[in-house]
Write an enzyme that holds these catalytic residues in place. Sequence first.
Site, PDB file in Angstrom:
ATOM      1  N   LEU A   1       0.855  -1.171   0.000  1.00 34.36           N
ATOM      2  CA  LEU A   1       0.000   0.000   0.000  1.00 34.36           C
ATOM      3  C   LEU A   1       0.899   1.231   0.000  1.00 34.36           C
ATOM      4  CD1 LEU A   1      -2.676  -0.945   2.711  1.00 34.36           C
ATOM      5  CD2 LEU A   1      -2.930  -1.093   0.227  1.00 34.36           C
ATOM      6  N   ASP A   2       0.445   2.308  -0.636  1.00 31.61           N
ATOM      7  CA  ASP A   2       1.191   3.559  -0.572  1.00 31.61           C
ATOM      8  C   ASP A   2       1.380   3.973   0.882  1.00 31.61           C
ATOM      9  OD1 ASP A   2       1.174   3.632  -3.306  1.00 31.61           O
ATOM     10  OD2 ASP A   2      -0.473   5.068  -3.470  1.00 31.61           O
ATOM     11  N   ARG A   3       2.445   4.711   1.154  1.00 32.34           N
ATOM     12  CA  ARG A   3       2.707   5.185   2.510  1.00 32.34           C
ATOM     13  C   ARG A   3       1.484   5.900   3.094  1.00 32.34           C
ATOM     14  NH1 ARG A   3       7.360   8.046   5.274  1.00 32.34           N
ATOM     15  NH2 ARG A   3       8.601   7.869   3.365  1.00 32.34           N
TER      16      ARG A   3
END
Length: 556
Positions: free
Chosen positions: A401-403
Amino acid sequence: MDELHPLSDFIDCKIRVNNASPTYYYEGYCPQSGNLLKLPRTSLVEAIAQSLMQQLAKDEIYTQEGKMYGILLVELPTGEQRVIKAFSGLLNGCSVVEGWVPPISGREEVALEEAKTLAELEAIKQELITLNQLPERQQYEILSREFAQQLQAMRDRHRDRKHQRHEKRQLICATLTGEALTIAIEQLDEESRQQGIEQRQLKRQHNEVLQPLKQVIAAADKRMQELKQQRKQLSRQLQAQMQAAYTLMNFLGQRRSLQQLMPQGLPTGTGDCCAPKLLQYAATHNLKPLAMAEFWWGTKSTDGDKIPGRFYGACAERCQPLMGFLLSGFSEINSSRLLSVNQEKDETLSIIYEDKWLIAVNKPAGLLSVPGRYFDTQDSVLSRLRNSLPDGMSLNTVHRLDRDTSGILLLARDRQTYRQLSIQFQQQQIHKVYEALLAGIVTVDRGVIELPLWGNPDNRPYQQVDWEYGKPSITHFQVLAREGNYTRVEFTPLTGRTHQLRVHAADVQGLGVAILGDRLYGCNQVASRLYLHARELSFQHPHLEETLQIQAKTPF
């Protein structure tokens, strides 16, 4: 201990050194707490290091090769201050030199194997040189050039004769008839055939001479390929043995091998740099680090990047990934900075599903899925779990997942589970549902967005719609609610491109409304986070043979 030196060996303790703001910090995130740990390079340690440079300049042994040197100012349990010093790698072929900290423990365990492997690698190197310099190679090149010249000369001669025959053919066709014409044309045709035979004979002669040389060269090339493969295998094997044998201890008393700390692999020479050697020595001898400095001395580095006498920070590839672990337990931390970091990140990590094969966590926004390359990207879901769970070192994230995205992140506890789940992701057999709050009104209630996405290498990590170079990406969407000037949307991506939902929301060819908090894709409204959450994940459990459905409540 001969490695502990008084400050008076380097500076006049009566002279006060301006020890104002540090010029550099050795930094790393604690793998367990996520706290930022900092060890300064101060004016005092730089003065000590410069005094050491003057000492090195007086001895030719230190000028014969260029390398990194380092000093660490430490405090004894009695409160006295001492200096320890280290060099990277070997010093003129020696790993242990009186007065310098010894290498990290573990190298001696593989010393015999290392010597044996290095001897084998040297033998391979010499055989490769011999095979590359075979006299048959030069003979082949010389003869090939000569034959090419002969063939070209013959072709030039034949071309001239062909032109002459063409003119003669036109003449005899205009002047001769009957049997005389037939005989004349046959003579010309025969000359043409003889030239073809002559050319084929020359080629055959060339082949008869060159073929034996080609066979010798081909056999040598095959052997070289085998040797290169053998060299690669030996190097990897030795590196794996050394990384498994090298054991580091931090200031919490925790011990880890290099292989455990970086299971994906490290560059050759990791663990032999100054900073790890100095911090390891301090941790194992109950010494409190105060400040550290590293500098280059001797000849210039081969790439010209390192200048003798200049200070340098932790190297990005070998040292920086270890800093967080090595500094763990180091007491001199800026506590107010840590408090603010933890408050800003709000990074509570909770496990929402767990069995003996896999783990699902609810990743908070602001936390990486996996550690990055540099010191400020070491804190992540993976690094925290690897350091907090008994079997943590065997964990691997199946996806990312993106940060700034929160929600369900899946991790496998063994290699087989990782492979099976990865295949499901690749074959789009995993059902994913996201929830987002968009910074505007979406007028369409539901639909499908199909926009090809391309990441411009000159503007990473930004993704854009590109119909020529983009990769296909498909997202189903449904409006859940319209809340004032915002729209709550459920996204179901069928593909998993980088920033897919964010671009499909923001781009005018998609919904044309950016996700709240997504400044990268045009949201200018003030927001505390990116309002995107991975809410649901369902898939076929690779071992239980049943569909597993995992949910994480949307936090906004």
